[in-house]
Design an enzyme around this catalytic site. Structure first.
Site, PDB file in Angstrom:
ATOM      1  N   TYR A   1      58.840 -24.881 -38.933  1.00 43.35           N
ATOM      2  CA  TYR A   1      57.262 -25.182 -39.074  1.00 43.35           C
ATOM      3  C   TYR A   1      56.632 -25.039 -40.497  1.00 43.35           C
ATOM      4  O   TYR A   1      56.610 -25.374 -41.595  1.00 43.35           O
ATOM      5  CB  TYR A   1      56.159 -25.937 -38.542  1.00 43.35           C
ATOM      6  CG  TYR A   1      55.232 -26.529 -38.521  1.00 43.35           C
ATOM      7  CD1 TYR A   1      55.295 -27.645 -38.643  1.00 43.35           C
ATOM      8  CD2 TYR A   1      54.219 -26.080 -39.015  1.00 43.35           C
ATOM      9  CE1 TYR A   1      55.077 -28.778 -39.149  1.00 43.35           C
ATOM     10  CE2 TYR A   1      52.462 -27.019 -39.103  1.00 43.35           C
ATOM     11  CZ  TYR A   1      53.415 -28.888 -39.331  1.00 43.35           C
ATOM     12  OH  TYR A   1      52.243 -29.505 -39.621  1.00 43.35           O
TER      13      TYR A   1
ATOM     14  N   TRP B   1      60.912 -23.349 -33.565  1.00 45.50           N
ATOM     15  CA  TRP B   1      60.113 -24.481 -34.306  1.00 45.50           C
ATOM     16  C   TRP B   1      59.203 -24.332 -35.048  1.00 45.50           C
ATOM     17  O   TRP B   1      58.208 -25.010 -35.513  1.00 45.50           O
ATOM     18  CB  TRP B   1      59.618 -25.550 -32.814  1.00 45.50           C
ATOM     19  CG  TRP B   1      59.153 -27.040 -33.050  1.00 45.50           C
ATOM     20  CD1 TRP B   1      59.068 -27.824 -33.504  1.00 45.50           C
ATOM     21  CD2 TRP B   1      57.178 -26.426 -33.442  1.00 45.50           C
ATOM     22  NE1 TRP B   1      58.545 -28.666 -33.728  1.00 45.50           N
ATOM     23  CE2 TRP B   1      57.221 -28.058 -33.909  1.00 45.50           C
ATOM     24  CE3 TRP B   1      56.158 -25.401 -34.014  1.00 45.50           C
ATOM     25  CZ2 TRP B   1      55.384 -27.991 -34.231  1.00 45.50           C
ATOM     26  CZ3 TRP B   1      54.917 -26.262 -34.171  1.00 45.50           C
ATOM     27  CH2 TRP B   1      54.113 -27.392 -34.782  1.00 45.50           C
TER      28      TRP B   1
ATOM     29  N   ASP C   1      62.069 -29.917 -31.700  1.00 43.70           N
ATOM     30  CA  ASP C   1      60.717 -31.292 -31.632  1.00 43.70           C
ATOM     31  C   ASP C   1      60.464 -32.139 -31.531  1.00 43.70           C
ATOM     32  O   ASP C   1      61.814 -32.979 -31.532  1.00 43.70           O
ATOM     33  CB  ASP C   1      60.617 -31.432 -33.535  1.00 43.70           C
ATOM     34  CG  ASP C   1      58.632 -32.084 -33.582  1.00 43.70           C
ATOM     35  OD1 ASP C   1      57.900 -31.282 -33.342  1.00 43.70           O
ATOM     36  OD2 ASP C   1      58.924 -32.892 -33.063  1.00 43.70           O
TER      37      ASP C   1
END
Length: 494
Positions: free
Chosen positions: A428, A424, A444
């Protein structure tokens, strides 16, 4: 018009006749009778169809022997959306060129950083931009110099250095060749403001409409790092340290000009080209709304959101290391909580600024400073401290470069080797710090809930759904994240 293909002459001419701003920067009009190339929004009289040829980039137009128009100023056009489609190596290379990769380095070195051969890089540039990497780099230096001459009163020596020229002689020769005028003559033609005692300069950076300024500004405002960033009176402000210069910059919207206004004030030689490149990435100014509409507009999940967004952009990062730290701080806490933690880190580890403006008091800590800092007592867990120190040490030692990789997969693979960074966080960082438009953190919780219309999808189900959004999954993620009815989950705080 698909930017992966040569410009369609008939479509280009229709866009020129209509002065269609959506095509600004996607191609340039080369007029055979004048030997001048223009933007499709040029206010000059429309040339006859038989006198026009069309180039995919300003560099390609110059390679064909055309000179830049002094009226519509191609240097102010939005960047060429070379990342359209599945091929992203050109976009990564352009970001590196903007950072000065070819000012002193070679094309071979640039290709090696991208993980491809020099010949392959050359073929990709010719295919997408109509010119070689060296020609594109030279054209970008030239257009930055022209903009500085036109919009600022900087001394010519500072213009040359800020644009990336290695000597004043090369600067003079390049402008005479391109414009048949000396730099001083170009400045007189443009009637730029005289040099001021202040080091502040202001520039306009164009974009393709529509542009959802309010949404981007609200996103940045909620994540502004106290002391380093601030959003006030409809504008974004921050401190910077770059290339021996330090200062502040402010960014505001000029919708009537389809541009953002950037004001830069600092000490020492201003690294204008690098600062402008970072602002362009921060506000995603080279995005192509028309291409996004074609790719995502009919999708039942993100299409309606795109229609309401009115020009979605992926807020990027001014400084990749800063964003990576912010991403780690945002794991499993709220946006407000992560912002508070970031402010504490800056207050302890950052360098105080010698000025105060809009609450800007510090420079963000460098990687070596953060690697050696005592982070106890800031409200961070032990695991979070280890992750921050591991990232900072890797960046300080050069074992982790927060720069575009050979591919999205390569970038994610490099990031997840660091302690405390999972898929994650890696996606990002790739999306916002490295400018990977297809990055997509499928685990997410907020994305899974929004894509399922309130029902929490499994990550694998979301990944399958998101295949239809390639190569713009990052834009789909922003649309899902920023819908007002979505209750953002903890791991979207970054």
């Amino acid at each position: 018009m698909d930017s992966l293909e040569p410009p369609d002459p008939d479509l280009c001419y229709r866009a020129l006749v209509g002065r269609d701003a959506r095509f600004d920067g996607r191609f340039f009009v080369c007029v055979r009778t004048t030997r001048i190339y223009c933007r499709p929004v040029c206010p000059a009289r429309t040339p006859k169809r038989e006198n026009c040829t069309f180039a995919p980039s300003a560099a390609a137009a110059e390679a064909l022997g055309f000179r830049s128009c002094l009226r519509c100023r191609p240097e102010a056009a939005p960047g060429t959306p070379a990342w359209a489609g599945t091929e992203a190596s050109v976009a990564r290379a352009l970001r590196m060129i903007d950072e000065g990769a070819l000012d002193e380095g070679s094309v071979g070195q640039l290709a090696a950083r991208l993980g491809i051969g020099e010949r392959q890089l050359h073929r990709l540039f010719v295919r997408h931009l109509g010119a070689s990497p060296q020609a594109v780099a030279g054209n970008r230096r030239l257009l930055v110099a022209k903009q500085l001459l036109t919009e600022t009163g900087l001394p010519l020596s500072e213009v040359a250095a800020a644009a990336g020229f290695q000597s004043l002689r090369r600067f003079n020769d390049a402008l005479r060749t391109a414009y048949a005028r000396s730099p001083s003559e170009l400045r007189r033609v443009s009637r730029a403001a005289p040099a001021q005692a202040s080091a502040a300069i202001s520039l306009r950076l164009g974009y393709r409409p529509p542009f959802d300024w309010e949404r981007v500004l609200a996103y940045l405002a909620g994540r502004a790092i106290p002391g380093v960033e601030a959003v006030a009176e409809g504008a974004y402000h921050r401190t910077y340290r770059l290339g021996g210069s330090e200062g502040i910059l402010g960014v505001s919207h000029q919708p009537g000009h389809r541009a953002l206004s950037v004001r830069i004030e600092g000490t020492g030689p201003l690294p204008v080209r690098q600062l402008v490149a970072r602002v362009r990435r921060l506000f995603d100014l080279d995005a192509d709304p028309a291409a996004l509409a074609v790719a995502l507009g009919k999708d039942p999940v993100v299409g309606p959101r795109l229609a309401r967004a009115g020009g979605v952009r992926v807020p990027g990062a001014f400084e990749p290391f800063e964003l990576a730290v912010r991403a780690i701080l945002g794991q499993q806490v709220s946006v407000k909580g992560a912002t508070t933690l970031a402010g504490r880190v800056v207050a302890r580890c950052g360098t105080p600024a010698s000025f105060a403006h809009q609450g800007l008091t510090h420079f963000f800590p460098t990687a070596p400073a953060l690697a050696e800092a005592d982070l106890s007592g800031l409200g961070l867990t032990g695991g979070r401290i280890l992750a921050l120190k591991g990232l900072a040490a890797a960046c300080a030692e050069g074992t982790c470069e927060l720069k575009p990789g050979a591919s999205l997969e390569d970038s994610v693979a490099r990031l997840v080797t660091l302690p405390g960074i999972g898929e994650w966080t890696a996606h990002y960082i790739a999306l916002r710090a490295l400018g990977e438009p297809d990055a997509f953190p499928a685990s997410d919780l907020a994305l899974r809930k929004a894509a399922g219309s309130g029902t929490l999808l499994a990550p694998q189900a979301l990944e399958r759904m998101a295949e239809a959004w390639r190569p713009w999954r990052g834009y789909a993620a922003l649309l899902l994240w920023t819908e007002p009815q979505v209750d953002l989950a903890a791991n979207t705080a970054a």
